[in-house]
Design a protein around this motif. Sequence first.
Motif, PDB file in Angstrom:
ATOM      1  N   ASP A 103      -5.680 -46.413 -57.162  1.00 62.05           N
ATOM      2  CA  ASP A 103      -4.277 -46.907 -56.568  1.00 62.05           C
ATOM      3  C   ASP A 103      -4.066 -46.423 -55.010  1.00 62.05           C
ATOM      4  O   ASP A 103      -2.854 -46.154 -54.853  1.00 62.05           O
ATOM      5  N   ASN A 104      -5.278 -46.435 -54.262  1.00 63.44           N
ATOM      6  CA  ASN A 104      -4.973 -45.909 -52.938  1.00 63.44           C
ATOM      7  C   ASN A 104      -4.342 -44.667 -52.646  1.00 63.44           C
ATOM      8  O   ASN A 104      -3.505 -44.516 -51.710  1.00 63.44           O
ATOM      9  N   CYS A 105      -4.686 -43.858 -53.493  1.00 63.65           N
ATOM     10  CA  CYS A 105      -4.174 -42.479 -53.713  1.00 63.65           C
ATOM     11  C   CYS A 105      -2.426 -42.525 -53.793  1.00 63.65           C
ATOM     12  O   CYS A 105      -1.877 -41.705 -52.992  1.00 63.65           O
ATOM     13  N   ALA A 106      -1.913 -43.636 -54.552  1.00 63.03           N
ATOM     14  CA  ALA A 106      -0.610 -43.544 -54.697  1.00 63.03           C
ATOM     15  C   ALA A 106      -0.177 -42.342 -55.621  1.00 63.03           C
ATOM     16  O   ALA A 106      -1.039 -41.752 -56.407  1.00 63.03           O
ATOM     17  N   ALA A 107       1.020 -41.788 -55.491  1.00 60.34           N
ATOM     18  CA  ALA A 107       1.463 -40.660 -56.528  1.00 60.34           C
ATOM     19  C   ALA A 107       1.203 -41.155 -57.783  1.00 60.34           C
ATOM     20  O   ALA A 107       1.685 -42.127 -58.377  1.00 60.34           O
ATOM     21  N   LEU A 108       0.931 -40.337 -58.862  1.00 62.37           N
ATOM     22  CA  LEU A 108       0.724 -40.326 -60.259  1.00 62.37           C
ATOM     23  C   LEU A 108       1.860 -39.746 -60.838  1.00 62.37           C
ATOM     24  O   LEU A 108       1.911 -38.464 -61.121  1.00 62.37           O
ATOM     25  N   GLU A 109       2.542 -40.633 -61.570  1.00 58.79           N
ATOM     26  CA  GLU A 109       3.678 -40.087 -62.047  1.00 58.79           C
ATOM     27  C   GLU A 109       3.442 -39.898 -63.716  1.00 58.79           C
ATOM     28  O   GLU A 109       2.495 -40.541 -64.451  1.00 58.79           O
ATOM     29  N   GLY A 145       1.349 -21.991 -67.094  1.00 58.87           N
ATOM     30  CA  GLY A 145       2.267 -23.101 -67.364  1.00 58.87           C
ATOM     31  C   GLY A 145       2.088 -24.268 -67.382  1.00 58.87           C
ATOM     32  O   GLY A 145       0.684 -24.714 -66.944  1.00 58.87           O
ATOM     33  N   ARG A 146       2.816 -25.383 -67.837  1.00 58.12           N
ATOM     34  CA  ARG A 146       2.473 -26.621 -67.897  1.00 58.12           C
ATOM     35  C   ARG A 146       3.634 -27.548 -67.365  1.00 58.12           C
ATOM     36  O   ARG A 146       4.988 -27.126 -67.543  1.00 58.12           O
ATOM     37  N   GLN A 147       3.603 -28.548 -66.359  1.00 65.81           N
ATOM     38  CA  GLN A 147       4.544 -29.209 -65.964  1.00 65.81           C
ATOM     39  C   GLN A 147       4.018 -30.976 -65.913  1.00 65.81           C
ATOM     40  O   GLN A 147       3.010 -31.028 -65.919  1.00 65.81           O
ATOM     41  N   GLN A 148       5.170 -31.748 -65.916  1.00 64.87           N
ATOM     42  CA  GLN A 148       4.982 -33.114 -65.997  1.00 64.87           C
ATOM     43  C   GLN A 148       5.341 -33.671 -64.585  1.00 64.87           C
ATOM     44  O   GLN A 148       6.366 -33.489 -64.168  1.00 64.87           O
ATOM     45  N   THR A 149       4.434 -34.537 -63.809  1.00 63.44           N
ATOM     46  CA  THR A 149       4.558 -35.057 -62.585  1.00 63.44           C
ATOM     47  C   THR A 149       5.897 -35.906 -62.357  1.00 63.44           C
ATOM     48  O   THR A 149       6.281 -36.631 -63.281  1.00 63.44           O
ATOM     49  N   ASP A 150       6.459 -35.700 -61.145  1.00 62.90           N
ATOM     50  CA  ASP A 150       7.767 -36.673 -61.126  1.00 62.90           C
ATOM     51  C   ASP A 150       7.484 -38.083 -60.405  1.00 62.90           C
ATOM     52  O   ASP A 150       6.199 -38.129 -60.239  1.00 62.90           O
ATOM     53  N   SER A 151       8.376 -38.542 -59.888  1.00 62.15           N
ATOM     54  CA  SER A 151       8.314 -39.729 -59.241  1.00 62.15           C
ATOM     55  C   SER A 151       7.261 -39.544 -58.094  1.00 62.15           C
ATOM     56  O   SER A 151       6.677 -40.669 -57.669  1.00 62.15           O
ATOM     57  N   ASN A 152       7.177 -38.505 -57.287  1.00 60.18           N
ATOM     58  CA  ASN A 152       6.459 -38.100 -56.177  1.00 60.18           C
ATOM     59  C   ASN A 152       5.153 -37.571 -56.550  1.00 60.18           C
ATOM     60  O   ASN A 152       4.437 -37.301 -55.770  1.00 60.18           O
ATOM     61  N   GLN A 154       4.482 -34.883 -58.278  1.00 61.16           N
ATOM     62  CA  GLN A 154       4.528 -33.558 -58.033  1.00 61.16           C
ATOM     63  C   GLN A 154       4.865 -32.533 -58.973  1.00 61.16           C
ATOM     64  O   GLN A 154       5.866 -33.151 -60.001  1.00 61.16           O
ATOM     65  N   VAL A 155       4.521 -31.572 -59.072  1.00 64.55           N
ATOM     66  CA  VAL A 155       4.961 -30.382 -59.963  1.00 64.55           C
ATOM     67  C   VAL A 155       5.225 -29.230 -59.138  1.00 64.55           C
ATOM     68  O   VAL A 155       4.528 -28.957 -57.993  1.00 64.55           O
ATOM     69  N   LYS A 156       6.047 -28.279 -59.690  1.00 64.02           N
ATOM     70  CA  LYS A 156       6.229 -26.896 -58.898  1.00 64.02           C
ATOM     71  C   LYS A 156       6.187 -25.709 -60.068  1.00 64.02           C
ATOM     72  O   LYS A 156       6.649 -25.953 -61.023  1.00 64.02           O
ATOM     73  N   PHE A 157       5.419 -25.073 -59.530  1.00 65.27           N
ATOM     74  CA  PHE A 157       5.415 -23.531 -60.395  1.00 65.27           C
ATOM     75  C   PHE A 157       5.704 -22.327 -59.447  1.00 65.27           C
ATOM     76  O   PHE A 157       5.411 -22.334 -58.310  1.00 65.27           O
TER      77      PHE A 157
END
Length: 253
Positions: A103-109, A145-152, A154-157
């Motif tokens: 998807d043209n390197c769109a952010a993956l939520e 750890g495990r996180q779910q990506t946001d609308s951008n 992104q995840v943060k650890f």
Amino acid sequence: MERKAFLKHTFSALGIFAVAPIIKSCNKAGSALQSDSDNDSMGQGSGTASSVAADTSCTVTPSEIEGPFPTHSPASYIRSDIRKGDGIGTTLTSVITIVNVNDNCAALENVYVDIWHCDVNGDYSEYGDTQMQSNNYTNLHWLRGRQQTDSNGQVKFISIFPGWYQGRATHIHAHIFDQSGNTLLVTQIAFDDDLCKTVNTSGSGYGYTKGMSGYTYNNADNVFSDGFTKELSAVTGSLSEGFQLSITIHVKA
């Protein structure tokens, strides 16, 4: 690579629960390994420090072996702060962005990102008595750890700057999968050689006491032997103030 056991997830409002860890993993050719630390002859050190620019093109990030010691359970790994709590190691705050090359390197939520890495001594939680560590941490679960990506996307650890062990350059393991438990990518995050040299030669006050004797640089690391520019993180900060890591991981979804 056998992943049938991992794909048996139960999803909940808090995240997912997976079956017990699979210790063995596969290398790029598909042969079974117990760890990914066996490319160096007894840790004599190999390669040379080199600074390279990260590749930011819209192409899939290379896949790497899953081992050692993936995070597959429990659901309590859904957390952003994955530090031990012992105050050893300088803080590393990592922002990981997942994008879709289809998807043209769109952010993956709404995809999941697992990370895990060793402590300042090169040891992993949950395991012991392996070729890379003498301490047994079977019942401990730090630096995972495990996180779910946001609308951008992104995840943060929040963790610590990883240590190292024989035969490997400094690295972080990452596993990206969708909400159905389907693996999108298993990869590893690399660090600039000069930065690792600084941390390990100047960071004794923060617990980094191994120095660089026996260290394997990126260009001699068998996991990164096909190139590491697409897996190279950008890191700013200092030992005293902590480090901030950023990287974009490209997957097909």
